[in-house]
Design a protein around this motif. Sequence first.
Motif, PDB file in Angstrom:
ATOM      1  N   GLY A 218      86.612  77.595  42.565  1.00  0.00           N
ATOM      2  CA  GLY A 218      84.936  76.620  42.810  1.00  0.00           C
ATOM      3  C   GLY A 218      83.736  76.324  42.312  1.00  0.00           C
ATOM      4  O   GLY A 218      83.575  75.559  41.963  1.00  0.00           O
ATOM      5  N   ARG A 219      84.361  77.272  40.535  1.00  0.00           N
ATOM      6  CA  ARG A 219      83.863  76.510  39.295  1.00  0.00           C
ATOM      7  C   ARG A 219      83.552  74.676  39.277  1.00  0.00           C
ATOM      8  O   ARG A 219      82.813  74.283  39.041  1.00  0.00           O
TER       9      ARG A 219
ATOM     10  N   VAL B 213      81.564  85.426  47.975  1.00  0.00           N
ATOM     11  CA  VAL B 213      83.193  84.307  48.559  1.00  0.00           C
ATOM     12  C   VAL B 213      84.172  85.031  49.423  1.00  0.00           C
ATOM     13  O   VAL B 213      84.185  85.963  49.956  1.00  0.00           O
ATOM     14  N   MET B 214      84.788  83.778  50.211  1.00  0.00           N
ATOM     15  CA  MET B 214      85.547  84.331  51.275  1.00  0.00           C
ATOM     16  C   MET B 214      86.881  84.537  50.622  1.00  0.00           C
ATOM     17  O   MET B 214      87.461  83.408  50.273  1.00  0.00           O
TER      18      MET B 214
ATOM     19  N   LEU C 221      86.524  79.633  49.687  1.00  0.00           N
ATOM     20  CA  LEU C 221      85.494  79.396  49.593  1.00  0.00           C
ATOM     21  C   LEU C 221      84.248  79.960  49.289  1.00  0.00           C
ATOM     22  O   LEU C 221      84.560  81.341  48.375  1.00  0.00           O
ATOM     23  N   GLY C 222      83.232  79.356  48.529  1.00  0.00           N
ATOM     24  CA  GLY C 222      82.113  80.477  47.880  1.00  0.00           C
ATOM     25  C   GLY C 222      81.093  79.815  48.531  1.00  0.00           C
ATOM     26  O   GLY C 222      80.548  78.706  48.291  1.00  0.00           O
ATOM     27  N   VAL C 223      80.586  80.715  49.372  1.00  0.00           N
ATOM     28  CA  VAL C 223      78.934  80.422  50.572  1.00  0.00           C
ATOM     29  C   VAL C 223      78.079  80.720  49.367  1.00  0.00           C
ATOM     30  O   VAL C 223      77.868  81.839  49.352  1.00  0.00           O
ATOM     31  N   THR C 224      77.502  79.701  48.874  1.00  0.00           N
ATOM     32  CA  THR C 224      76.294  79.240  48.210  1.00  0.00           C
ATOM     33  C   THR C 224      74.491  79.385  48.852  1.00  0.00           C
ATOM     34  O   THR C 224      74.585  78.353  49.207  1.00  0.00           O
ATOM     35  N   ALA C 225      73.605  80.103  48.448  1.00  0.00           N
ATOM     36  CA  ALA C 225      72.322  80.108  49.030  1.00  0.00           C
ATOM     37  C   ALA C 225      71.377  80.432  47.942  1.00  0.00           C
ATOM     38  O   ALA C 225      71.458  80.968  46.749  1.00  0.00           O
TER      39      ALA C 225
ATOM     40  N   GLU D 295      77.434  74.054  56.349  1.00  0.00           N
ATOM     41  CA  GLU D 295      76.364  73.768  55.562  1.00  0.00           C
ATOM     42  C   GLU D 295      75.117  73.136  56.116  1.00  0.00           C
ATOM     43  O   GLU D 295      74.140  72.335  55.499  1.00  0.00           O
ATOM     44  N   ALA D 296      74.539  73.248  57.478  1.00  0.00           N
ATOM     45  CA  ALA D 296      73.951  72.620  58.104  1.00  0.00           C
ATOM     46  C   ALA D 296      72.565  72.850  57.188  1.00  0.00           C
ATOM     47  O   ALA D 296      71.851  72.276  57.579  1.00  0.00           O
ATOM     48  N   ASN D 297      72.626  74.101  57.029  1.00  0.00           N
ATOM     49  CA  ASN D 297      70.921  74.687  56.202  1.00  0.00           C
ATOM     50  C   ASN D 297      71.494  73.565  54.980  1.00  0.00           C
ATOM     51  O   ASN D 297      72.547  73.746  54.606  1.00  0.00           O
ATOM     52  N   ASP D 298      69.526  73.647  54.760  1.00  0.00           N
ATOM     53  CA  ASP D 298      69.036  72.161  53.497  1.00  0.00           C
ATOM     54  C   ASP D 298      70.193  73.526  52.460  1.00  0.00           C
ATOM     55  O   ASP D 298      69.835  73.181  50.916  1.00  0.00           O
ATOM     56  N   HIS D 299      69.752  74.983  52.424  1.00  0.00           N
ATOM     57  CA  HIS D 299      69.813  75.834  51.157  1.00  0.00           C
ATOM     58  C   HIS D 299      70.656  76.748  50.601  1.00  0.00           C
ATOM     59  O   HIS D 299      71.824  77.328  50.475  1.00  0.00           O
ATOM     60  N   VAL D 300      71.887  75.822  51.754  1.00  0.00           N
ATOM     61  CA  VAL D 300      73.359  76.257  51.609  1.00  0.00           C
ATOM     62  C   VAL D 300      74.960  75.822  51.317  1.00  0.00           C
ATOM     63  O   VAL D 300      74.284  74.264  51.932  1.00  0.00           O
ATOM     64  N   VAL D 301      75.573  75.742  50.485  1.00  0.00           N
ATOM     65  CA  VAL D 301      76.093  75.179  49.224  1.00  0.00           C
ATOM     66  C   VAL D 301      77.590  75.408  50.513  1.00  0.00           C
ATOM     67  O   VAL D 301      77.297  77.077  49.221  1.00  0.00           O
ATOM     68  N   VAL D 302      78.536  74.990  50.350  1.00  0.00           N
ATOM     69  CA  VAL D 302      79.781  75.742  50.374  1.00  0.00           C
ATOM     70  C   VAL D 302      80.966  75.498  49.787  1.00  0.00           C
ATOM     71  O   VAL D 302      81.646  74.309  49.371  1.00  0.00           O
ATOM     72  N   PHE D 303      81.001  75.840  48.469  1.00  0.00           N
ATOM     73  CA  PHE D 303      81.869  75.430  47.105  1.00  0.00           C
ATOM     74  C   PHE D 303      83.342  75.662  47.980  1.00  0.00           C
ATOM     75  O   PHE D 303      83.945  77.350  48.191  1.00  0.00           O
ATOM     76  N   HIS D 304      84.205  75.119  47.722  1.00  0.00           N
ATOM     77  CA  HIS D 304      86.011  75.403  47.953  1.00  0.00           C
ATOM     78  C   HIS D 304      86.933  75.518  47.112  1.00  0.00           C
ATOM     79  O   HIS D 304      86.715  75.020  45.517  1.00  0.00           O
ATOM     80  N   ALA D 305      87.868  76.366  47.459  1.00  0.00           N
ATOM     81  CA  ALA D 305      88.465  77.328  46.220  1.00  0.00           C
ATOM     82  C   ALA D 305      90.193  76.944  46.514  1.00  0.00           C
ATOM     83  O   ALA D 305      89.632  75.415  46.798  1.00  0.00           O
TER      84      ALA D 305
END
Length: 425
Positions: free
Chosen positions: A10-11, A332-333, A383-387, A355-365
Motif C-alpha cells: 500500500g505504501r 486497512v482491510m 487494501l487501504g481505504v483512505t479518506a 472510490e466514487a467519493n472524491d474524498h476516498v482513495v483505495v490503495f492496494h497492497a
Amino acid sequence: MRILVVGSGGREHALCWAIAASPLTTALYCAPGNAGIAREARCVPIGIDDLDGIIAFAREENIDFVVVGPEAPLVAGLVDKLDAAGIKAFGPTAAAAVLEGSKAFTKDFCARHGIPTAAYGRFTESGAAKAYIEQQGAPIVVKADGLAAGKGVIIAETVDEALAAVDAMMADRAFGEAGAEIVIEEFMEGEEASFFALADGTSVIPLAGAQDHKRVGDGDTGPNTGGMGAYSPAPVVDAAMAARIMARIINPTVAGMAAEGRAFKGVLYAGLMITAQGPRLIEYNVRFGDPECQVLVPRLMSDLLPALIATADGQLAHLHLRWHDETALCVVMAANGYPGSYDKNTLIAGVEAAEANDHVVVFHAGTSRDQNGGLIAIGGRVLGVTALGETPAEARDTAYAAVDLIDWPGGFCRRDIGWRAIGRG
Ligand code: AMP
Ligand code: GLY
C-alpha cells in the motif's frame, strides 16, 4: 523523468499515485507492484530482493530516478548499487539503513548522541541476558536485533515471560538469525506516535506526525501486525511536540549520522513514545511507514516527486512543502486469518463504488487479477481505504462508509481506527 518505484504494498501504491500525478513524470514503472499500482504504473515482475535484476532493468529502461519503498533492499544495499551504476535513488545507503537494520546499533548511537530512548542492554549470550532481566524486573521488553518483519519484539509483563522470550529468540531462533543478538529494554509508558522527516545528508525537513494501529483487534487487542490503520495529523503531535521531536531526536540523529560517516538521505521514520518526560525514541525505520504513507501522501499539497529528488540531491534546504489541513485516515482491510496464515485468492468487489467519493482513495497492497480480470487478494494486508475529512471523525466516517461498499467476504478490518484522536464508539 523516467521513474521506477520498488515495492508492492500500500505504501508503494501511495507513492506511485503521487508520482504518477507529477508533471515531471514521463514514465512510471513499479517492481513488482500490484493490481492497484497497475493503474498508475507499468508493473514489472522483478522481486524486491533481486537487486541485480532491478539495476539491470533501470539501465535497460534508462530510469532517471528510483524510489525504494521497503527496508529490506535498503539494508541490503540497493541504493549503494544504484549509486555505483550512476542511477539516482531515493533512500539511504546500507551504512545509513543500519538505523533500522540493527536495533543494537541504534541504541548505542542514541547513547553516543544523547537521544532520549529506553535504557537497554545488548546480549549475544542468553545467560547474561537472563541475569539482566532478573536484575531489572518486569515489565520489560525483549527484541531480536535484526529485521524480523516487525514481529521480533516481546513486551513481557513478567520476568518468566521475558526469560521465555530470550530462549525463543536465542535458542529456538523464533525470528531466525535476527535473534543472534538481542536487545532488552526498559518498558516506556505513554502514547505511541510516528514522526516522519526527510533528510538529505545534512539538511532536514519535517513531514508530519501519524498514528498507526499495530494490534489486529479492536481496542488494541490480539497479535501485532504490520499496521491495521493510520491517520495524520495525530493530535498528540501538535506543533510544539513536533518542534521538540525535531530538536531532541531527528536533528541530532541526522547530524550524528553525518559525523559518523553514515550520512542519512531518505525518509527517517521515528517510532516514538510520548511520555511524561517528553518524546522518547522506540525505534527508527529508514523508509515510509505502511500504512502511514497512505495518510501522509494524500495530505501533501505540494508535488511529492521534487521533494524526493531534492532529498537525493542534497537540496532540501531550499524546499518548502505545503500541506492540506484535513485529516487523512486509512482503514486497512486484511485477509481472514491475518496476521497468522490467511486465506488466498478470494474475490473482492466494490472497490470502484468505494472510490466514487472524491474524498476516498483505495490503495492496494496484496492484490492481483484472476484469469477473468477479477480482483483477488493474494497477501495479508490487502487494501487501504483512505479518506480525507475536515476532522478526524469526518475522515473516519467517510472511510468506513467506503469500506462498507467493498464486498469481500474473505477479508476484515478493525472498526475503531482513529479512536485515540476521536474517542471510542
Ligand atoms: P518495535 O518493533 O521496536 O516498534 O516494537 C513494536 C512495538 O512494541 C512498538 O510499536 C511498541 O508498541 C512496543 N514497544 C517497543 N519497545 C517498547 C518499549 N521500550 N517500551 C514500551 N513499548 C515498546
Ligand atoms: N506501520 C508500521 C511500519 O511501517 O513499520
